[in-house]
Design an enzyme around this catalytic site. Structure first.
Site, PDB file in Angstrom:
ATOM      1  CG  ASN A 111      -5.610   4.504  11.688  1.00 35.94           C
ATOM      2  OD1 ASN A 111      -6.346   3.478  11.506  1.00 35.94           O
ATOM      3  ND2 ASN A 111      -4.529   4.796  10.999  1.00 35.94           N
ATOM      4  CG  PHE A 115     -10.184  -2.357   6.543  1.00 40.52           C
ATOM      5  CD1 PHE A 115      -9.314  -1.293   6.194  1.00 40.52           C
ATOM      6  CD2 PHE A 115      -9.831  -3.443   6.130  1.00 40.52           C
ATOM      7  CE1 PHE A 115      -7.973  -1.609   5.666  1.00 40.52           C
ATOM      8  CE2 PHE A 115      -8.848  -3.901   5.408  1.00 40.52           C
ATOM      9  CZ  PHE A 115      -7.871  -2.810   5.122  1.00 40.52           C
ATOM     10  CB  SER A 178      -4.766  -2.155   7.075  1.00 37.18           C
ATOM     11  OG  SER A 178      -5.283  -1.888   8.313  1.00 37.18           O
ATOM     12  CG  ASN A 180      -5.184  -0.709  12.284  1.00 32.40           C
ATOM     13  OD1 ASN A 180      -4.359  -0.955  13.353  1.00 32.40           O
ATOM     14  ND2 ASN A 180      -4.823   0.584  11.620  1.00 32.40           N
ATOM     15  CB  THR A 181      -7.690  -6.272   8.972  1.00 30.89           C
ATOM     16  OG1 THR A 181      -8.527  -4.898   8.938  1.00 30.89           O
ATOM     17  CG2 THR A 181      -8.320  -7.347   8.704  1.00 30.89           C
ATOM     18  CE  LYS A 220      -1.880   2.955   1.515  1.00 29.82           C
ATOM     19  NZ  LYS A 220      -2.684   3.993   1.881  1.00 29.82           N
ATOM     20  CG  ASN A 249      -1.373   0.992   5.130  1.00 26.28           C
ATOM     21  OD1 ASN A 249      -1.615   1.862   6.099  1.00 26.28           O
ATOM     22  ND2 ASN A 249      -2.172   0.189   4.446  1.00 26.28           N
TER      23      ASN A 249
END
Length: 345
Positions: A111, A115, A178, A180-181, A220, A249
């Site tokens: 993925n 967010f 994450s 993805n940021t 996390k 994560n």
């Protein structure tokens, strides 16, 4: 027995469409009292962790219910705790679609959602409508930063979210891992993490006085860490007296899925290929923390044995998300039974 047939239907759909349809279905079955079609009751197996009493040690990881729209229906499946989010101060659409990809040959998902969420105020409105939260169910709220907030100002977003969600959460998870940021994982570096945790713990103390209750904070972290980084993070967790750490994560590694369709998509990889990596981090953290900070193990849990492995490595609780997609709600009871059986041995 029922879910494998449903999964064929869901896997014929685009992953995000399947998610929306599936969550609507869980809501419907809960509203009609037919949730027994999806999962059996989970016997109590209480655990005291982070100063909270969890009815059982099996949790839903953040990401499945980003806006807290399905809390009651998901809790009815037997989870001992639910974690919603990641939520950011302002609503944001996330990354462009497509951004969610299955790799069924490895029971994995990639993925790059970014967010996507409706913002903290909408999440709080959904929590306020939840019977689970009002009845004292264990609800974690996972917080992050907006994509357009410069990384040097990231702490402001985390503090803003913490301020808003504190009164509604059983515990708050600080998501700095994450992939993805942009630049988010830089916050795991020593100096940046030290500063962030210091500000968060100061805010936590002030909020505890204001609300008359102490809400634990968990961090996390990523699986893609060197041993020296894990040790440094453990030292800071102990130094700042954090109440918990969630390991881990998603991963940027593609070693376990190389050559398969969608394997080269950008984003974080979750599911079965993450199991060994996340468990290794749990084990190293457990040694470094020496019991001072409890660990929630997450990553690659697709069966009861996977969860028992996390507990044996040093986790006090477990969570899953991708396993829920591949195995369905029956995985909750299977994991709970495996952990309970491990305690009896």
């Amino acid at each position: 027995m029922f879910y494998p047939f449903l999964r064929r239907f869901f896997f014929a759909l685009d992953p995000e469409t399947a998610h929306l349809v599936g969550m609507s279905g869980v809501d419907f079955l809960n509203a009609t009292g037919a949730r027994c079609l999806l999962a059996a009751a989970v016997p109590p197996d209480p655990r005291q962790v982070m100063g909270l009493v969890f009815p059982n040690p099996v949790g839903l990881a953040a990401g499945l219910d980003k806006n807290g729209e399905h809390i009651d229906a998901l809790a009815a499946l037997g989870f001992g705790f639910i974690e919603i989010g990641t939520v950011t101060p302002r609503a944001q659409p996330g990354n462009p679609k497509p951004r969610l990809f299955r790799i069924p040959e490895r029971q994995a998902i990639i993925n790059r959602m970014g967010f996507n969420n409706d913002g903290v105020e909408k999440l709080l409105a959904n929590v306020a409508r939840s019977r689970f939260a009002r009845a004292g169910g264990i609800l974690g709220i996972n917080i992050g930063k907006n994509f357009d907030t410069p990384i040097e100002n990231a702490a402001d977003d985390y503090l803003s979210c913490l301020e808003r969600v504190y009164g509604a959460a059983s515990y708050v998870t600080v998501n700095i891992s994450s992939p993805n940021t942009k630049n988010l994982r830089e916050l795991q570096q020593d100096t940046a993490l030290d500063a962030l945790l210091g500000r968060l713990k100061g805010a936590q103390s002030r909020l505890a006085d204001r609300h008359g209750r102490y809400v634990p904070l968990a961090l996390k972290i990523a699986p893609d860490l060197e041993d020296s980084q894990i040790q440094a993070i453990a030292d800071l967790l102990r130094q700042h007296r954090m109440e918990g750490v969630i390991a881990t994560n998603t991963t940027l590694s593609r070693a376990a899925v190389a050559g398969l369709a969608n394997a080269e998509q950008a984003g974080g990889l979750s599911g079965a290929p993450l199991r060994a990596m996340s468990t290794a981090v749990v084990k190293k953290l457990s040694l470094a923390l020496a019991g001072e900070v409890p660990i929630i193990g997450v990553g690659g849990i697709l069966c009861g044995a996977d969860a028992a492995e996390k507990i044996a490595a040093g986790a006090s609780l477990v969570q899953f998300y991708t396993g829920f997609i591949y195995r369905g709600p029956g995985l909750v009871g299977e994991v709970a039974a495996a952990i309970a059986g491990q305690r009896r041995v």
